[in-house]
Design an enzyme around this catalytic site. Structure first.
Site, PDB file in Angstrom:
ATOM      1  N   SER A  45       0.816  -1.211   0.000  1.00 23.03           N
ATOM      2  CA  SER A  45       0.000   0.000   0.000  1.00 23.03           C
ATOM      3  C   SER A  45       0.851   1.263   0.000  1.00 23.03           C
ATOM      4  O   SER A  45       1.999   1.266   0.456  1.00 23.03           O
ATOM      5  CB  SER A  45      -0.912   0.021   1.231  1.00 23.03           C
TER       6      SER A  45
HETATM    7  N1  SAM Z   1      -1.294  -5.141   3.506  1.00 23.37           N
HETATM    8  C1  SAM Z   1      -0.387  -5.431   2.432  1.00 23.37           C
HETATM    9  C2  SAM Z   1       0.982  -4.862   2.648  1.00 23.37           C
HETATM   10  O1  SAM Z   1       1.204  -4.201   3.664  1.00 23.37           O
HETATM   11  O2  SAM Z   1       1.835  -5.122   1.803  1.00 23.37           O
HETATM   12  C3  SAM Z   1      -0.918  -4.988   1.101  1.00 23.37           C
HETATM   13  C4  SAM Z   1      -2.016  -5.855   0.670  1.00 23.37           C
HETATM   14  S1  SAM Z   1      -2.315  -5.961  -1.063  1.00 23.37           S
HETATM   15  C5  SAM Z   1      -2.931  -4.358  -1.411  1.00 23.37           C
HETATM   16  C6  SAM Z   1      -3.735  -7.032  -0.969  1.00 23.37           C
HETATM   17  C7  SAM Z   1      -3.412  -8.460  -0.598  1.00 23.37           C
HETATM   18  O3  SAM Z   1      -4.633  -9.137  -0.319  1.00 23.37           O
HETATM   19  C8  SAM Z   1      -2.738  -9.229  -1.710  1.00 23.37           C
HETATM   20  O4  SAM Z   1      -1.527  -9.771  -1.253  1.00 23.37           O
HETATM   21  C9  SAM Z   1      -3.759 -10.322  -2.041  1.00 23.37           C
HETATM   22  O5  SAM Z   1      -3.177 -11.545  -2.452  1.00 23.37           O
HETATM   23  C10 SAM Z   1      -4.494 -10.464  -0.733  1.00 23.37           C
HETATM   24  N2  SAM Z   1      -5.820 -11.062  -0.819  1.00 23.37           N
HETATM   25  C11 SAM Z   1      -6.780 -10.885  -1.770  1.00 23.37           C
HETATM   26  N3  SAM Z   1      -7.869 -11.613  -1.463  1.00 23.37           N
HETATM   27  C12 SAM Z   1      -7.596 -12.266  -0.288  1.00 23.37           C
HETATM   28  C13 SAM Z   1      -8.334 -13.162   0.534  1.00 23.37           C
HETATM   29  N4  SAM Z   1      -9.559 -13.558   0.256  1.00 23.37           N
HETATM   30  N5  SAM Z   1      -7.723 -13.623   1.659  1.00 23.37           N
HETATM   31  C14 SAM Z   1      -6.471 -13.245   1.986  1.00 23.37           C
HETATM   32  N6  SAM Z   1      -5.731 -12.402   1.239  1.00 23.37           N
HETATM   33  C15 SAM Z   1      -6.285 -11.907   0.121  1.00 23.37           C
END
Ligand code: SAM
Length: 207
Positions: A60
């Site tokens: 993010s």
């Molecule tokens: N919080 C993270 C960081 O500090 O780097 C950034 C997160 S990124 C914007 C969104 C993440 O959510 C991705 O790694 C994606 O694979 C994960 N994601 C999407 N759907 C998900 C789900 N149902 N359960 C767990 N993770 C999920």
């Protein structure tokens, strides 16, 4: 060199936009974002934007990570659930402000990489789980705070269920091209919602 970039990042991108919580600002200064991005992105680590972390996912924008953290109003003794561990950056920030952080990531390779990184950096109060975060993580529920770092049309019901009374949930809600950052507070089974502006996140899969 990067210490200067980091303190400039907090001053210009985060404080200047209105994040005031001293503990959040301190945590943002302590977590070195460059450790959470791929080596080829090191030169961009303190820029004012999300960055690619592989597998089509992103870390993010620092301001959004700080804003979402501030909205959780952590005091230090909370159990926090994060959906979307990604790089581990947000979890590292949360780990400095809460008692325990459980973070779920659906992409196994990313979950493994983040687990290893957080262990190496000694974020010992963070548990990284590979799984589908739309189901929450009932084993450790209820949670004082829940943060969803991927976009959904609505909040998965399991997350509301696993939120403690007086607990706070922050999530980007809306269509894939733009969402609204919302905060929900659960009070005696009633939900109070407030709104915190437009954001763009990668999608929450498997809701
Ligand atoms: N919080 C993270 C960081 O500090 O780097 C950034 C997160 S990124 C914007 C969104 C993440 O959510 C991705 O790694 C994606 O694979 C994960 N994601 C999407 N759907 C998900 C789900 N149902 N359960 C767990 N993770 C999920």
């Amino acid at each position: 060199m990067h210490k200067k970039l980091l303190s400039e990042m907090v001053k210009r991108q985060i404080e200047a936009r209105g994040v005031k919580d001293k503990n959040v600002l301190k945590a943002m200064r302590e977590v070195h974002r460059e450790l959470f991005v791929p080596a080829k992105m090191h030169g961009s680590a303190y820029e004012d934007r999300p960055l690619p972390i592989g597998y089509g996912q992103t870390i993010s924008q620092p301001y959004i990570a700080a804003l979402m953290t501030e909205l959780l109003e952590l005091k230090g003794n909370e159990k926090v659930l994060e959906i979307g561990a990604g790089s581990g950056y947000q979890a590292a920030i949360l780990s400095k402000l809460a008692k325990k952080v459980i973070t779920i990531e659906r992409i196994e390779e990313l979950a493994e990489r983040t687990k290893k990184l957080l262990k190496k950096l000694k974020y010992n109060n963070v548990l990284v789980i590979h799984g589908n975060g739309t189901k929450g993580y009932s084993k450790e529920a209820p949670y004082d705070a829940i943060i969803v770092t991927a976009a959904a049309d609505k909040i998965p019901y399991a997350l509301i269920e696993q939120l403690a009374d007086n607990g706070v949930l922050v999530a980007p809600i809306g269509p894939s091209y733009q969402q609204e950052l919302i905060r929900i507070r659960k009070r005696k089974e009633k939900l109070e919602t407030d709104y915190h502006g437009g954001v763009i996140f990668v999608p929450l899969i498997g809701g």
